[in-house]
Design an enzyme around this catalytic site. Structure first.
Site, PDB file in Angstrom:
ATOM      1  NE  ARG A  36     -72.413 -65.413 -61.686  1.00 35.75           N
ATOM      2  CZ  ARG A  36     -72.544 -64.145 -61.328  1.00 35.75           C
ATOM      3  NH1 ARG A  36     -73.750 -63.623 -61.174  1.00 35.75           N
ATOM      4  NH2 ARG A  36     -71.476 -63.400 -61.126  1.00 35.75           N
ATOM      5  CE  LYS A 198     -63.116 -45.941 -59.966  1.00 31.42           C
ATOM      6  NZ  LYS A 198     -64.316 -45.631 -59.139  1.00 31.42           N
ATOM      7  N   GLY A 350     -65.318 -60.572 -62.630  1.00 30.58           N
ATOM      8  CA  GLY A 350     -66.246 -60.761 -63.736  1.00 30.58           C
ATOM      9  C   GLY A 350     -65.658 -60.422 -65.091  1.00 30.58           C
ATOM     10  N   GLY A 373     -66.846 -59.907 -56.809  1.00 33.52           N
ATOM     11  CA  GLY A 373     -66.560 -59.179 -55.569  1.00 33.52           C
ATOM     12  C   GLY A 373     -66.177 -60.097 -54.436  1.00 33.52           C
TER      13      GLY A 373
END
Length: 393
Positions: A36, A198, A350, A373
């Site tokens: 990052r 999910k 991620g 996200g």
């Protein structure tokens, strides 16, 4: 791109507040993965070359609005100095008299790294007073923190009310370019590979892609919910019992839009009573007392062929419990197929990025999003506060 970038505004001699995402993994003060930081180097180098007085801000971890020494950005300051070959001054805080003095005394080409923004609860609360204090440090705002763009926080969204213009850095520009290709007018066949636990986490993404994607390849635990919704035995595999109706509605929408959803044809399973006993199923059915952990060889082969034929590929979520080598083959083979494909490949999330790193396949991907996200929400069609605040061209 319809937002102004750091190319579009004269920056020489100005104090620039640069929001980055230096939320890197730390262990005992050592950075375990500096990707990052490296991703924002083109923006930092460009700004320094322009002769700006650079004030860099980031969060790190979840200190909950308290000062936690282990979440200090001090190690990041050291690593940034190593990567740029330039001195990086470290502020004692992100606001306050001493920090303001240090910001005002910067010379052109100097860098000042502020301490962890989330040491103050006002950051996550998007407090206007805190936003204004941050804005008072600089003349221009630059956002290169795509990984935080989905957060309506003071340094991401609130600061834009007090500091203009709000410009995109090169990493932000790159993220928007590639993710917009996925959501805009992708080349066909367009194949999306979804995994993870999910169905509920991916519902908005699936709905937003329904008119664009040609094929959905489903792996990971979310596949078991789709299977159970169709009456396919899944044994003791992880499912979302309260999402079976939702899964059926997605399957129906795929049929309506002529989208082929491909679920696993076989599985790698364990005996739930003896987790060390690893087996392959003969077909899509998972027997009683057994738990799905990865996609099987027939599924891998099918997924590889679909990926090879694709012109556009989007991947979000692993195919199994890839952290355990016993159950990593599905994710590894899918990652390998994407890296070898001729189509445009974009990876978000991620876990998917971690898998690429584990298998040494990062170089084969056109774009690996730095925002887990944020990339999921962007592709889902959700407006991101950190993008909305940027100044229009």
């Amino acid at each position: 791109m319809d937002k102004m970038t750091i190319r579009d505004f004269p920056l020489k001699d100005r104090r620039v507040f640069l929001r980055v995402d230096f939320n890197v993994p730390l262990k005992e003060g050592t950075i375990k993965d500096d990707r990052r930081i490296r991703e924002s180097l083109p923006t930092i180098d460009f700004l320094i070359e322009q002769g700006v007085k650079l004030i860099i801000a980031s969060h790190l971890g979840r200190p909950g609005g308290k000062v936690i020494e282990e979440m200090s950005l001090e190690p990041v300051s050291t690593r940034l100095a190593q990567l740029t070959g330039k001195k990086v001054k470290m502020a004692p805080d992100c606001i306050g008299e001493e920090t303001r003095r240090m910001a005002m005394s910067l010379a052109p080409g100097d860098m000042l790294l502020l301490e962890n923004l989330r040491f103050h609860p006002e950051e996550e609360k998007n407090d206007p007073g805190f936003s204004k204090e941050l804005a008072c440090l600089a003349d221009v705002y630059v956002n290169d923190a795509f990984g935080a763009a989905h957060r309506a926080h003071a340094s991401v969204e609130g600061i834009g009310k007090f500091l203009k213009p709000c410009l995109a850095g090169f990493l932000m520009e790159k993220e928007l370019k590639y993710l917009s290709e996925i959501t805009g007018n992708p080349k066909h066949p367009f194949v999306t590979i979804l995994g993870g636990a999910k169905v509920s986490d991916k519902i908005k993404l699936i709905n937003n892609l329904l008119r664009k994607v040609d094929k959905l390849l489903i792996g990971g635990a979310m596949a078991y919910t789709f299977m159970k919704a169709q009456g396919i035995p899944v044994g003791n595999s992880l499912t979302e019992e309260d999402r079976l109706e939702l899964a059926n509605s997605i399957l129906e929408k795929c049929r309506e839009h002529n989208i082929q959803m491909i679920l696993p044809l076989d599985h790698i399973v364990v005996d739930d009573r003896d987790g060390e006993k690893v087996m392959e199923t003969l077909d899509e059915n998972i027997g009683e007392g057994r738990k799905g952990m990865d996609i099987g060889p027939k599924t891998i082969s099918t997924f590889e062929q679909q990926i090879a034929d694709a012109e556009t590929i989007f991947w979000n979520g692993p195919m199994g419990v890839f952290e355990n080598d016993l159950f990593s083959e599905g994710t590894r083979k899918v990652a390998l197929a994407i890296a070898a494909s001729k189509g445009l490949s974009v990876v978000g999330g991620g876990d998917s990025a971690a898998a690429l790193k584990k298998f040494g396949l990062e170089e084969g991907i056109d774009h690996i999003s730095t925002g887990g996200g944020a990339s999921l929400e962007f592709v889902s069609g959700i407006p991101l506060p950190g993008i909305l605040v940027l100044t229009d061209k």
